[in-house]
Scaffold this motif. Structure first.
Motif, PDB file in Angstrom:
ATOM      1  N   ASN A  17     -41.475  36.550 -22.629  1.00  0.00           N
ATOM      2  CA  ASN A  17     -40.953  35.470 -23.456  1.00  0.00           C
ATOM      3  C   ASN A  17     -40.703  34.171 -22.699  1.00  0.00           C
ATOM      4  OD1 ASN A  17     -40.575  37.103 -25.951  1.00  0.00           O
ATOM      5  ND2 ASN A  17     -39.195  38.226 -24.600  1.00  0.00           N
ATOM      6  N   TYR A  56     -29.603  37.080 -23.276  1.00  0.00           N
ATOM      7  CA  TYR A  56     -29.707  38.523 -23.499  1.00  0.00           C
ATOM      8  C   TYR A  56     -28.344  38.981 -24.014  1.00  0.00           C
ATOM      9  CZ  TYR A  56     -26.958  39.013 -19.281  1.00  0.00           C
ATOM     10  OH  TYR A  56     -25.951  38.919 -18.365  1.00  0.00           O
ATOM     11  N   GLY A 114     -32.893  42.893 -25.849  1.00  0.00           N
ATOM     12  CA  GLY A 114     -31.813  42.095 -25.293  1.00  0.00           C
ATOM     13  C   GLY A 114     -30.570  42.886 -24.939  1.00  0.00           C
ATOM     14  N   ASP A 128     -37.689  42.392 -21.357  1.00  0.00           N
ATOM     15  CA  ASP A 128     -37.976  41.636 -22.573  1.00  0.00           C
ATOM     16  C   ASP A 128     -36.633  41.302 -23.223  1.00  0.00           C
ATOM     17  OD1 ASP A 128     -38.503  40.884 -25.234  1.00  0.00           O
ATOM     18  OD2 ASP A 128     -40.255  42.187 -25.388  1.00  0.00           O
ATOM     19  N   SER A 129     -36.167  40.081 -23.023  1.00  0.00           N
ATOM     20  CA  SER A 129     -34.834  39.705 -23.479  1.00  0.00           C
ATOM     21  C   SER A 129     -34.752  39.500 -24.989  1.00  0.00           C
ATOM     22  CB  SER A 129     -34.363  38.440 -22.764  1.00  0.00           C
ATOM     23  OG  SER A 129     -35.205  37.344 -23.079  1.00  0.00           O
ATOM     24  N   GLU A 130     -35.880  39.338 -25.651  1.00  0.00           N
ATOM     25  CA  GLU A 130     -35.853  39.156 -27.106  1.00  0.00           C
ATOM     26  C   GLU A 130     -35.875  40.496 -27.838  1.00  0.00           C
ATOM     27  OE1 GLU A 130     -38.646  36.314 -28.683  1.00  0.00           O
ATOM     28  OE2 GLU A 130     -38.034  34.788 -27.238  1.00  0.00           O
ATOM     29  N   SER A 131     -36.830  41.353 -27.516  1.00  0.00           N
ATOM     30  CA  SER A 131     -36.942  42.631 -28.211  1.00  0.00           C
ATOM     31  C   SER A 131     -35.946  43.667 -27.710  1.00  0.00           C
ATOM     32  CB  SER A 131     -38.362  43.195 -28.065  1.00  0.00           C
ATOM     33  OG  SER A 131     -39.303  42.321 -28.628  1.00  0.00           O
TER      34      SER A 131
END
Length: 167
Positions: free
Chosen positions: A147, A127, A95, A90-93
């Motif tokens: 994402n 990321y 990163g 999960d690169s958003e949460s």
């Protein structure tokens, strides 16, 4: 293609679905798509190629079943095998640890005598950091199906194209 198995660890089903997708694209039968919790040290003996997949949890940790699975693979004879890695993150949460778990598998097995294939450029990924990046590339296929689900199939296809001659 030589005899290939796909070994995955999945808590939510995402990594399993990706393992099955990869198997379908490669023509690997369902009997050769294995949950890491079901393998033993003799499992790799039947295969030339191992495609290993994990999701990344918490602060860059392996999927739970991979802790025992990695110890099992360390006991196996991997000399002369070809290994390709894929991971879900999960690169958003998360990163700062994006797909780091495939880096853990790589580091644990890199001195096993196996040949690793399938490094992927970090271009096109967003990321902050990842333990899976070595010499500017991911050590395997990094996927963010949470994402960026619209990029998953294209990334899988490009990765498989890059490794198929090594399998």
């Amino acid at each position: 293609m030589e005899k290939t198995c796909i070994i995955y660890g999945s808590s939510t089903g995402t990594c399993q679905a990706i393992a099955e997708n990869i198997a379908g694209k490669l023509g690997v039968g369902a009997a050769d798509v294995l949950d890491v919790s079901s393998i033993d040290a003799s499992t790799p003996d039947a295969y030339t190629n191992l495609i290993l997949g994990t999701s990344t949890w918490g602060a860059g940790e392996l999927q739970d079943d991979w802790y025992d699975g990695l110890e099992t693979l360390k006991q196996a004879n991997l000399a002369g095998k070809t290994i390709a890695l894929f991971g879900c993150g999960d690169s958003e949460s998360y990163g700062d640890t994006f797909c780091s778990a495939i880096g853990e598998i790589y580091n644990a097995l890199k001195d096993s005598g196996a040949k690793f294939v399938g490094a992927v450029s970090t271009d096109g990924y967003t990321y902050d950091d990842s333990a899976a990046v070595v010499d500017g590339c991911f050590v395997g296929l990094a996927l963010d199906d949470v994402n960026e689900p619209d990029k998953t199939d294209c990334r899988i296809d490009a990765w498989l194209e890059s490794i198929k001659n090594s399998l």
